[in-house]
Design a protein around this motif. Structure first.
Motif, PDB file in Angstrom:
ATOM      1  N   ALA A  46       0.862  -1.174   0.000  1.00  0.00           N
ATOM      2  CA  ALA A  46       0.000   0.000   0.000  1.00  0.00           C
ATOM      3  C   ALA A  46       0.901   1.226   0.000  1.00  0.00           C
ATOM      4  CB  ALA A  46      -0.901  -0.017   1.226  1.00  0.00           C
ATOM      5  N   PRO A  47       0.344   2.392  -0.307  1.00  0.00           N
ATOM      6  CA  PRO A  47       1.167   3.610  -0.255  1.00  0.00           C
ATOM      7  C   PRO A  47       1.766   3.788   1.145  1.00  0.00           C
ATOM      8  CG  PRO A  47      -0.953   4.069  -1.278  1.00  0.00           C
ATOM      9  CD  PRO A  47      -1.030   2.672  -0.726  1.00  0.00           C
ATOM     10  N   PRO A  48       2.967   4.319   1.220  1.00  0.00           N
ATOM     11  CA  PRO A  48       3.607   4.509   2.531  1.00  0.00           C
ATOM     12  C   PRO A  48       2.798   5.459   3.412  1.00  0.00           C
ATOM     13  CG  PRO A  48       5.165   4.914   0.741  1.00  0.00           C
ATOM     14  CD  PRO A  48       3.814   4.752   0.117  1.00  0.00           C
ATOM     15  N   LEU A  49       2.806   5.165   4.713  1.00  0.00           N
ATOM     16  CA  LEU A  49       2.157   6.045   5.680  1.00  0.00           C
ATOM     17  C   LEU A  49       2.980   7.321   5.832  1.00  0.00           C
ATOM     18  CD1 LEU A  49       1.271   3.390   8.388  1.00  0.00           C
ATOM     19  CD2 LEU A  49      -0.264   4.408   6.707  1.00  0.00           C
ATOM     20  N   THR A  50       2.318   8.415   6.125  1.00  0.00           N
ATOM     21  CA  THR A  50       3.013   9.701   6.234  1.00  0.00           C
ATOM     22  C   THR A  50       3.061  10.201   7.672  1.00  0.00           C
ATOM     23  OG1 THR A  50       0.956  10.859   5.745  1.00  0.00           O
ATOM     24  CG2 THR A  50       2.408  10.367   3.872  1.00  0.00           C
ATOM     25  N   VAL A  51       3.072   9.287   8.626  1.00  0.00           N
ATOM     26  CA  VAL A  51       3.154   9.639  10.039  1.00  0.00           C
ATOM     27  C   VAL A  51       4.494   9.189  10.594  1.00  0.00           C
ATOM     28  CG1 VAL A  51       0.658   9.505  10.394  1.00  0.00           C
ATOM     29  CG2 VAL A  51       2.053   7.479  10.754  1.00  0.00           C
ATOM     30  N   PRO A  52       4.987   9.884  11.631  1.00  0.00           N
ATOM     31  CA  PRO A  52       6.221   9.412  12.262  1.00  0.00           C
ATOM     32  C   PRO A  52       5.974   8.071  12.955  1.00  0.00           C
ATOM     33  CG  PRO A  52       5.462  11.477  13.269  1.00  0.00           C
ATOM     34  CD  PRO A  52       4.473  11.104  12.216  1.00  0.00           C
ATOM     35  N   ILE A 107       6.450  11.074  22.906  1.00  0.00           N
ATOM     36  CA  ILE A 107       5.434  12.118  23.053  1.00  0.00           C
ATOM     37  C   ILE A 107       6.060  13.427  23.517  1.00  0.00           C
ATOM     38  CG2 ILE A 107       3.420  12.798  24.435  1.00  0.00           C
ATOM     39  CD1 ILE A 107       2.581   9.812  24.276  1.00  0.00           C
ATOM     40  N   ARG A 108       7.058  13.342  24.391  1.00  0.00           N
ATOM     41  CA  ARG A 108       7.697  14.549  24.927  1.00  0.00           C
ATOM     42  C   ARG A 108       8.723  15.160  23.979  1.00  0.00           C
ATOM     43  NH1 ARG A 108       8.405  11.881  30.761  1.00  0.00           N
ATOM     44  NH2 ARG A 108       6.357  12.406  31.571  1.00  0.00           N
ATOM     45  N   SER A 109       9.175  14.402  23.004  1.00  0.00           N
ATOM     46  CA  SER A 109      10.198  14.923  22.090  1.00  0.00           C
ATOM     47  C   SER A 109       9.640  16.071  21.274  1.00  0.00           C
ATOM     48  CB  SER A 109      10.709  13.818  21.164  1.00  0.00           C
ATOM     49  OG  SER A 109       9.735  13.525  20.179  1.00  0.00           O
ATOM     50  N   GLU A 110      10.508  16.864  20.747  1.00  0.00           N
ATOM     51  CA  GLU A 110      10.068  18.014  19.957  1.00  0.00           C
ATOM     52  C   GLU A 110       9.198  17.573  18.780  1.00  0.00           C
ATOM     53  OE1 GLU A 110      12.501  21.695  19.065  1.00  0.00           O
ATOM     54  OE2 GLU A 110      12.602  20.580  17.175  1.00  0.00           O
ATOM     55  N   SER A 115       3.275  16.546  16.832  1.00  0.00           N
ATOM     56  CA  SER A 115       2.328  15.692  16.121  1.00  0.00           C
ATOM     57  C   SER A 115       1.867  14.515  16.985  1.00  0.00           C
ATOM     58  CB  SER A 115       2.966  15.171  14.834  1.00  0.00           C
ATOM     59  OG  SER A 115       4.138  14.449  15.145  1.00  0.00           O
ATOM     60  N   VAL A 116       1.537  14.793  18.242  1.00  0.00           N
ATOM     61  CA  VAL A 116       1.146  13.719  19.153  1.00  0.00           C
ATOM     62  C   VAL A 116       0.005  12.907  18.571  1.00  0.00           C
ATOM     63  CG1 VAL A 116       0.120  13.197  21.394  1.00  0.00           C
ATOM     64  CG2 VAL A 116       1.983  14.835  21.235  1.00  0.00           C
ATOM     65  N   GLY A 117      -0.983  13.566  17.986  1.00  0.00           N
ATOM     66  CA  GLY A 117      -2.116  12.843  17.414  1.00  0.00           C
ATOM     67  C   GLY A 117      -1.727  11.999  16.222  1.00  0.00           C
ATOM     68  N   GLY A 118      -0.627  12.335  15.541  1.00  0.00           N
ATOM     69  CA  GLY A 118      -0.234  11.606  14.349  1.00  0.00           C
ATOM     70  C   GLY A 118       0.902  10.636  14.567  1.00  0.00           C
ATOM     71  N   THR A 119       1.396  10.538  15.802  1.00  0.00           N
ATOM     72  CA  THR A 119       2.515   9.645  16.082  1.00  0.00           C
ATOM     73  C   THR A 119       1.989   8.233  16.291  1.00  0.00           C
ATOM     74  OG1 THR A 119       3.811  11.413  17.057  1.00  0.00           O
ATOM     75  CG2 THR A 119       4.440   9.165  17.637  1.00  0.00           C
ATOM     76  N   GLN A 120       2.587   7.299  15.612  1.00  0.00           N
ATOM     77  CA  GLN A 120       2.193   5.898  15.752  1.00  0.00           C
ATOM     78  C   GLN A 120       3.388   5.149  16.310  1.00  0.00           C
ATOM     79  OE1 GLN A 120       0.642   3.937  12.283  1.00  0.00           O
ATOM     80  NE2 GLN A 120       1.387   1.972  12.990  1.00  0.00           N
ATOM     81  N   VAL A 121       3.140   4.307  17.289  1.00  0.00           N
ATOM     82  CA  VAL A 121       4.194   3.443  17.829  1.00  0.00           C
ATOM     83  C   VAL A 121       3.820   2.028  17.495  1.00  0.00           C
ATOM     84  CG1 VAL A 121       5.356   2.643  19.902  1.00  0.00           C
ATOM     85  CG2 VAL A 121       4.748   5.059  19.671  1.00  0.00           C
ATOM     86  N   GLU A 122       4.689   1.323  16.798  1.00  0.00           N
ATOM     87  CA  GLU A 122       4.455  -0.063  16.395  1.00  0.00           C
ATOM     88  C   GLU A 122       5.341  -0.944  17.266  1.00  0.00           C
ATOM     89  OE1 GLU A 122       2.671  -3.008  14.280  1.00  0.00           O
ATOM     90  OE2 GLU A 122       2.332  -0.898  13.867  1.00  0.00           O
ATOM     91  N   VAL A 123       4.752  -1.807  18.047  1.00  0.00           N
ATOM     92  CA  VAL A 123       5.502  -2.729  18.899  1.00  0.00           C
ATOM     93  C   VAL A 123       5.566  -4.068  18.202  1.00  0.00           C
ATOM     94  CG1 VAL A 123       5.636  -3.830  21.148  1.00  0.00           C
ATOM     95  CG2 VAL A 123       4.702  -1.516  20.946  1.00  0.00           C
TER      96      VAL A 123
END
Length: 124
Positions: A46-52, A107-110, A115-123
């Motif tokens: 699929a197209p690449p995601l554009t979120v950090p 979340i605390r990083s600059e 972009s807290v709402g757009g940050t995704q963490v993949e475990v």
């Protein structure tokens, strides 16, 4: 190989659960469902995601090594951040701080604060 033997080798269940026949009987249908889901999975590009993205991995994980993380880069428009925590494949099991500490830092990083709402963490 029996489902509980696979779970024991992967490390997803405590030894006392694997040794308890009553718990095995209770959990077996769910384990089989999980294994069917994994066995039936087919990757679909699929197209690449554009979120950090931040990948969190255990330093002693026998299943996921540094080279295995390289494939994740094709899924995102930027380079995923990589964080290593002590532990194995289930490095957060019994130690939620292994992951929550990384989440807090992201979340605390600059970049994360912007972009807290757009940050995704993949475990994985």
């Amino acid at each position: 190989m029996p489902a509980f033997e696979v779970a024991r080798r992967v490390g997803g269940l405590p030894p006392e659960v694997v040794a308890d026949e009553a718990l095995q009987e209770l959990l077996l249908p769910h384990l089989r469902s999980d294994f069917r889901l994994v066995a039936g999975y087919a990757y679909r590009p699929a197209p690449p995601l554009t979120v950090p993205v931040t990948l969190v991995n255990g330093t002693d994980d026998p299943h996921v090594k540094e080279a295995g993380l390289d494939l994740w880069a094709r899924e995102y428009s930027g380079e995923p951040a990589r964080r290593w925590v002590e532990g194995g494949h289930f490095s957060f099991d019994g130690r939620p701080g292994a992951v929550t500490d990384v989440l807090r830092a992201v979340i605390r990083s600059e970049d994360g604060a912007k972009s807290v709402g757009g940050t995704q963490v993949e475990v994985i």
